[in-house]
Motif scaffolding. Sequence first.
Motif, PDB file in Angstrom:
ATOM      1  N   LYS A 105      25.114  13.391   9.805  1.00  0.00           N
ATOM      2  CA  LYS A 105      23.839  12.979   9.230  1.00  0.00           C
ATOM      3  C   LYS A 105      24.015  11.815   8.251  1.00  0.00           C
ATOM      4  O   LYS A 105      23.115  10.979   8.095  1.00  0.00           O
ATOM      5  CB  LYS A 105      23.205  14.161   8.509  1.00  0.00           C
ATOM      6  CG  LYS A 105      21.845  13.822   7.910  1.00  0.00           C
ATOM      7  CD  LYS A 105      21.253  14.995   7.170  1.00  0.00           C
ATOM      8  CE  LYS A 105      19.905  14.633   6.567  1.00  0.00           C
ATOM      9  NZ  LYS A 105      19.965  13.499   5.666  1.00  0.00           N
ATOM     10  N   LEU A 110      22.695   6.424   6.552  1.00  0.00           N
ATOM     11  CA  LEU A 110      23.050   5.037   6.207  1.00  0.00           C
ATOM     12  C   LEU A 110      22.285   4.067   7.109  1.00  0.00           C
ATOM     13  O   LEU A 110      21.704   3.080   6.636  1.00  0.00           O
ATOM     14  CB  LEU A 110      24.564   4.830   6.367  1.00  0.00           C
ATOM     15  CG  LEU A 110      25.066   3.394   6.223  1.00  0.00           C
ATOM     16  CD1 LEU A 110      24.758   2.849   4.840  1.00  0.00           C
ATOM     17  CD2 LEU A 110      26.565   3.308   6.494  1.00  0.00           C
ATOM     18  N   TYR A 111      22.268   4.405   8.409  1.00  0.00           N
ATOM     19  CA  TYR A 111      21.555   3.553   9.367  1.00  0.00           C
ATOM     20  C   TYR A 111      20.066   3.469   9.003  1.00  0.00           C
ATOM     21  O   TYR A 111      19.476   2.380   8.920  1.00  0.00           O
ATOM     22  CB  TYR A 111      21.745   4.118  10.777  1.00  0.00           C
ATOM     23  CG  TYR A 111      20.925   3.435  11.837  1.00  0.00           C
ATOM     24  CD1 TYR A 111      21.285   2.167  12.316  1.00  0.00           C
ATOM     25  CD2 TYR A 111      19.795   4.048  12.372  1.00  0.00           C
ATOM     26  CE1 TYR A 111      20.527   1.538  13.284  1.00  0.00           C
ATOM     27  CE2 TYR A 111      19.029   3.427  13.335  1.00  0.00           C
ATOM     28  CZ  TYR A 111      19.401   2.164  13.790  1.00  0.00           C
ATOM     29  OH  TYR A 111      18.659   1.532  14.741  1.00  0.00           O
ATOM     30  N   MET A 112      19.490   4.640   8.687  1.00  0.00           N
ATOM     31  CA  MET A 112      18.072   4.693   8.308  1.00  0.00           C
ATOM     32  C   MET A 112      17.811   3.921   7.022  1.00  0.00           C
ATOM     33  O   MET A 112      16.787   3.247   6.874  1.00  0.00           O
ATOM     34  CB  MET A 112      17.665   6.159   8.080  1.00  0.00           C
ATOM     35  CG  MET A 112      17.818   7.036   9.289  1.00  0.00           C
ATOM     36  SD  MET A 112      16.337   7.027  10.295  1.00  0.00           S
ATOM     37  CE  MET A 112      15.155   7.765   9.178  1.00  0.00           C
ATOM     38  N   PRO A 124      15.353   7.706   4.663  1.00  0.00           N
ATOM     39  CA  PRO A 124      15.764   9.004   5.204  1.00  0.00           C
ATOM     40  C   PRO A 124      15.580  10.107   4.167  1.00  0.00           C
ATOM     41  O   PRO A 124      15.482   9.841   2.968  1.00  0.00           O
ATOM     42  CB  PRO A 124      17.239   8.791   5.543  1.00  0.00           C
ATOM     43  CG  PRO A 124      17.692   7.708   4.649  1.00  0.00           C
ATOM     44  CD  PRO A 124      16.510   6.810   4.451  1.00  0.00           C
ATOM     45  N   GLU A 125      15.529  11.334   4.642  1.00  0.00           N
ATOM     46  CA  GLU A 125      15.467  12.487   3.741  1.00  0.00           C
ATOM     47  C   GLU A 125      16.887  12.929   3.441  1.00  0.00           C
ATOM     48  O   GLU A 125      17.647  13.232   4.370  1.00  0.00           O
ATOM     49  CB  GLU A 125      14.675  13.621   4.386  1.00  0.00           C
ATOM     50  CG  GLU A 125      13.225  13.288   4.547  1.00  0.00           C
ATOM     51  CD  GLU A 125      12.444  14.502   5.049  1.00  0.00           C
ATOM     52  OE1 GLU A 125      12.857  15.091   6.064  1.00  0.00           O
ATOM     53  OE2 GLU A 125      11.445  14.856   4.421  1.00  0.00           O
ATOM     54  N   TYR A 131      24.850   9.993   1.000  1.00  0.00           N
ATOM     55  CA  TYR A 131      26.107   9.396   1.489  1.00  0.00           C
ATOM     56  C   TYR A 131      26.794   8.538   0.430  1.00  0.00           C
ATOM     57  O   TYR A 131      28.005   8.492   0.348  1.00  0.00           O
ATOM     58  CB  TYR A 131      25.883   8.599   2.780  1.00  0.00           C
ATOM     59  CG  TYR A 131      25.011   7.370   2.619  1.00  0.00           C
ATOM     60  CD1 TYR A 131      25.570   6.154   2.231  1.00  0.00           C
ATOM     61  CD2 TYR A 131      23.633   7.426   2.853  1.00  0.00           C
ATOM     62  CE1 TYR A 131      24.776   5.037   2.076  1.00  0.00           C
ATOM     63  CE2 TYR A 131      22.852   6.320   2.694  1.00  0.00           C
ATOM     64  CZ  TYR A 131      23.420   5.116   2.287  1.00  0.00           C
ATOM     65  OH  TYR A 131      22.642   4.024   2.129  1.00  0.00           O
TER      66      TYR A 131
ATOM     67  N   HIS B 405      24.907  -3.792   0.452  1.00  0.00           N
ATOM     68  CA  HIS B 405      24.111  -2.560   0.367  1.00  0.00           C
ATOM     69  C   HIS B 405      23.297  -2.552  -0.930  1.00  0.00           C
ATOM     70  O   HIS B 405      22.088  -2.291  -0.927  1.00  0.00           O
ATOM     71  CB  HIS B 405      25.075  -1.366   0.423  1.00  0.00           C
ATOM     72  CG  HIS B 405      24.411  -0.021   0.473  1.00  0.00           C
ATOM     73  ND1 HIS B 405      24.042   0.664  -0.658  1.00  0.00           N
ATOM     74  CD2 HIS B 405      24.068   0.773   1.521  1.00  0.00           C
ATOM     75  CE1 HIS B 405      23.478   1.815  -0.314  1.00  0.00           C
ATOM     76  NE2 HIS B 405      23.491   1.903   1.023  1.00  0.00           N
ATOM     77  N   PRO B 425       8.635   9.923   0.804  1.00  0.00           N
ATOM     78  CA  PRO B 425       9.547   9.618   1.900  1.00  0.00           C
ATOM     79  C   PRO B 425       9.517  10.647   3.022  1.00  0.00           C
ATOM     80  O   PRO B 425      10.043  10.392   4.090  1.00  0.00           O
ATOM     81  CB  PRO B 425      10.910   9.631   1.214  1.00  0.00           C
ATOM     82  CG  PRO B 425      10.734  10.566   0.062  1.00  0.00           C
ATOM     83  CD  PRO B 425       9.309  10.487  -0.357  1.00  0.00           C
ATOM     84  N   ALA B 426       8.913  11.787   2.798  1.00  0.00           N
ATOM     85  CA  ALA B 426       9.103  12.887   3.736  1.00  0.00           C
ATOM     86  C   ALA B 426       8.235  12.805   4.993  1.00  0.00           C
ATOM     87  O   ALA B 426       8.490  13.499   5.958  1.00  0.00           O
ATOM     88  CB  ALA B 426       8.835  14.209   3.040  1.00  0.00           C
ATOM     89  N   ALA B 429       9.855  10.541   8.178  1.00  0.00           N
ATOM     90  CA  ALA B 429      11.313  10.543   8.318  1.00  0.00           C
ATOM     91  C   ALA B 429      11.771  11.542   9.366  1.00  0.00           C
ATOM     92  O   ALA B 429      12.664  11.255  10.152  1.00  0.00           O
ATOM     93  CB  ALA B 429      11.951  10.857   6.967  1.00  0.00           C
ATOM     94  N   ASP B 433      14.155  10.768  12.463  1.00  0.00           N
ATOM     95  CA  ASP B 433      15.424  11.463  12.499  1.00  0.00           C
ATOM     96  C   ASP B 433      15.653  12.110  13.858  1.00  0.00           C
ATOM     97  O   ASP B 433      16.713  11.968  14.463  1.00  0.00           O
ATOM     98  CB  ASP B 433      15.410  12.551  11.411  1.00  0.00           C
ATOM     99  CG  ASP B 433      16.747  12.638  10.713  1.00  0.00           C
ATOM    100  OD1 ASP B 433      17.433  11.598  10.659  1.00  0.00           O
ATOM    101  OD2 ASP B 433      17.102  13.720  10.236  1.00  0.00           O
ATOM    102  N   LYS B 436      16.439   9.539  16.645  1.00  0.00           N
ATOM    103  CA  LYS B 436      17.787   8.957  16.599  1.00  0.00           C
ATOM    104  C   LYS B 436      18.820   9.929  17.156  1.00  0.00           C
ATOM    105  O   LYS B 436      19.785   9.531  17.780  1.00  0.00           O
ATOM    106  CB  LYS B 436      18.154   8.586  15.162  1.00  0.00           C
ATOM    107  CG  LYS B 436      17.366   7.418  14.629  1.00  0.00           C
ATOM    108  CD  LYS B 436      17.734   6.158  15.374  1.00  0.00           C
ATOM    109  CE  LYS B 436      16.747   5.044  15.119  1.00  0.00           C
ATOM    110  NZ  LYS B 436      15.384   5.258  15.637  1.00  0.00           N
ATOM    111  N   ARG B 437      18.616  11.238  16.890  1.00  0.00           N
ATOM    112  CA  ARG B 437      19.591  12.214  17.361  1.00  0.00           C
ATOM    113  C   ARG B 437      19.453  12.392  18.852  1.00  0.00           C
ATOM    114  O   ARG B 437      20.377  12.667  19.549  1.00  0.00           O
ATOM    115  CB  ARG B 437      19.391  13.551  16.664  1.00  0.00           C
ATOM    116  CG  ARG B 437      20.145  13.570  15.317  1.00  0.00           C
ATOM    117  CD  ARG B 437      19.903  14.856  14.575  1.00  0.00           C
ATOM    118  NE  ARG B 437      20.299  14.661  13.173  1.00  0.00           N
ATOM    119  CZ  ARG B 437      19.828  15.386  12.185  1.00  0.00           C
ATOM    120  NH1 ARG B 437      18.933  16.337  12.414  1.00  0.00           N
ATOM    121  NH2 ARG B 437      20.218  15.176  10.957  1.00  0.00           N
TER     122      ARG B 437
END
Lengths: 276, 437
Positions: A105, A110-112, A124-125, A131, B405, B425-426, B429, B433, B436-437
């Motif tokens: 995750k 990081l990607y998000m 991201p959450e 990270y 970064h 943010p929730a 996302a 998420d 992507k998976r």
Amino acid sequence: MKNNDSGRYYFRFSLGQRYLHGLVIITFLGLAATGMTLRFSERGWAKWLAEMTGGFGAVLSLHKLCAVLISAGFVYHIGDILYRAIIKKDRSLFWGPNSMTPQPKDAVDLYMMVRWFLWMGPQPEFDHFAYWEKFDYWAVFWGMAIIGISGYMMWFGPFFARLVPGYVLNIALLIHSEEALLAVWFIFIIHFFNSHLRPEKFPLDPVIFTGRLTGGEYQHERPLDYSRLDKSGALEMLRTDPPPRWLQNFSWLITVISVGIGFSLLVLTLIAFWTE
Amino acid sequence: MAHGSRRMASSGRMVSGFGRIACAIAVMLLSAVAMAQAAATKVQAASTKVLSDSDCLSCHNLKASAKLQARPVSVYVNAETFQPSIHAKLGCNSCHSDIHAFPHPDPVRPVSCAGCHSSQTAAFAGSVHAIAEREKKSRFPACLNCHGNPHGMRAKTDPKSRVYPLNLPRTCGTCHGNPEIAKKYGFPDVYALYMDSIHGFALTSDGLLVAATCASCHGAHDILSRKDPKSRTFRNNVPATCGGCHAGVQVDYLAGAHGTAMMAGRPNAPVCTNCHTAHQITQVNVVNWQLKTVATCGNCHKKRLYTYRDTFHGQVTELGFVATARCWSCHGSHLILRASNLNSKVAPANLPATCGKCHHGATASFVSYEPHPNPHDRRQNPALYYAALFMNLLLLGVFLFFGLHTAMWLARSLMDKGQGARRPPATSAKKDDGVKR
């Protein structure tokens, strides 16, 4: 999920974690100030610092004292992990959301996050540790191992030279000082920014000093952690009072001193490095 | 006279009464003749006898005399300082030999010191000071510039002499400590440097007669330019000059690499003064000097200095502390030998002992430590070279990544803040998420 939880405070860091962080702050600043004095010894400020400290002997003694203290903290931390893993059989230390081990995750986060930087997607959450916090942890972990081992090799040069050839001490000094530069610049730029100075947190995030944050902050910053704790009922176990006034003031004091010393060293070492 | 005749009379007891009377008359006559003769001699002496010193001083000791003062050069002679001077017993005439009577010729002939001091004046004639003196065309002997007033001159062993060892630097300093004169003739203002040196200190604070003064190194009368190969201070002669006192050091130096190179005619080989300076010679246990000489060695051994500074030894020294190894701690100071020489302190076989002076328990393995490491030189120490390369890449990688970064994060956060848009943010996302998976 409690949607209006901003009035209550929850612990995010234990007292032990906060003490360890405090020990690292003090000893790291001490090591950086005395070490950079040696590393950039040709600079006027270095000579001045050495003079004010009471001479080279005092500089080296302070460096060694801080080294021994931070080593003790390191050993305590390893011991704590082993105790929790072996005696308490807490396997979540090594894998899972509460572990410092990088998870798949984290790569996705990081990607998000980069996509979010570029307005390409939402933030991201995050779970218990983000990270960049894991990177901070491992950077300090391996940095201490590498700087520590090379430092003790030089401290007890003739002894270590029975185990390895003497020219390894040349390499030890090189790695010691380069890794130290990496650590100092990383902490005083990247860590300071990620944890305290970024606009969302500016000028400081007191959570590592007070150990606590409001439910609203918790939910906003670590939504996955918050909802898991909430569902399991563990969140109530973490309920606490708002941080007392003295602890808030103490957080400020520590931050002002640390950022002051850190930024001074950062500017001095950066200038010294680029004009070397 | 009567007394004399009575004695003569009593001596001739055997003589008869007439004889006595005759004798007395004869004696009286002879006495009268003698008296007359004596008076005549005294009158003669007034016109031909050499003037005595007190005669000369009866005029020349009058300091206030308007006549003496009006002259272009003082002809005043202070009797008080003249009487104890070394020349007093010679008398005025010995030097002012053209003056026999008063009134004497005016001006008098200049006195030449060479009459007595011929070897000194001959030595002086070829010296740097004689060249300057010839240009000046002074009526007076150049000797007086250093030796002072000839009428008050003392032996050089007399503490009141201007050339007594404890007084000599001040005497030379009247010119060589005068910035204007130094500038005019283009020589360094060395008096102050000397006075601050170990030699000057030994002289002024300890009053040591054995301390080196100007003359100890430069000579007294025959001082030559240091560019003159015959000069005591000519580069190749310096070790012998200093060795006049520092004999043991001279032996070591000549046996060492620097001395050997100097004897072989190497133009860059250092002599004593290259490291110790000529006049401002400092006591070797003075911290500032110890620190400064690292750079002094580095004047020639540039690469060695550069690589030394990258070590712990170099860093501590650079901070201004001497509790660590500097050049001569390992290489020696005068008997410096190449590492290939078996007697060298840095010969491989001797390194454990040399390093062991500070690092107790130094072994053959320990001394493979490179005190002059160069991480840019792959051949000298490949492990160090690659370690440096790795560390540089590590630093570069970490700071490139996190620099970018952080910069992007800062930009995004600032823009969010500017818009006042703090979106929770929730919301979306979870969906992303999952995708992507």
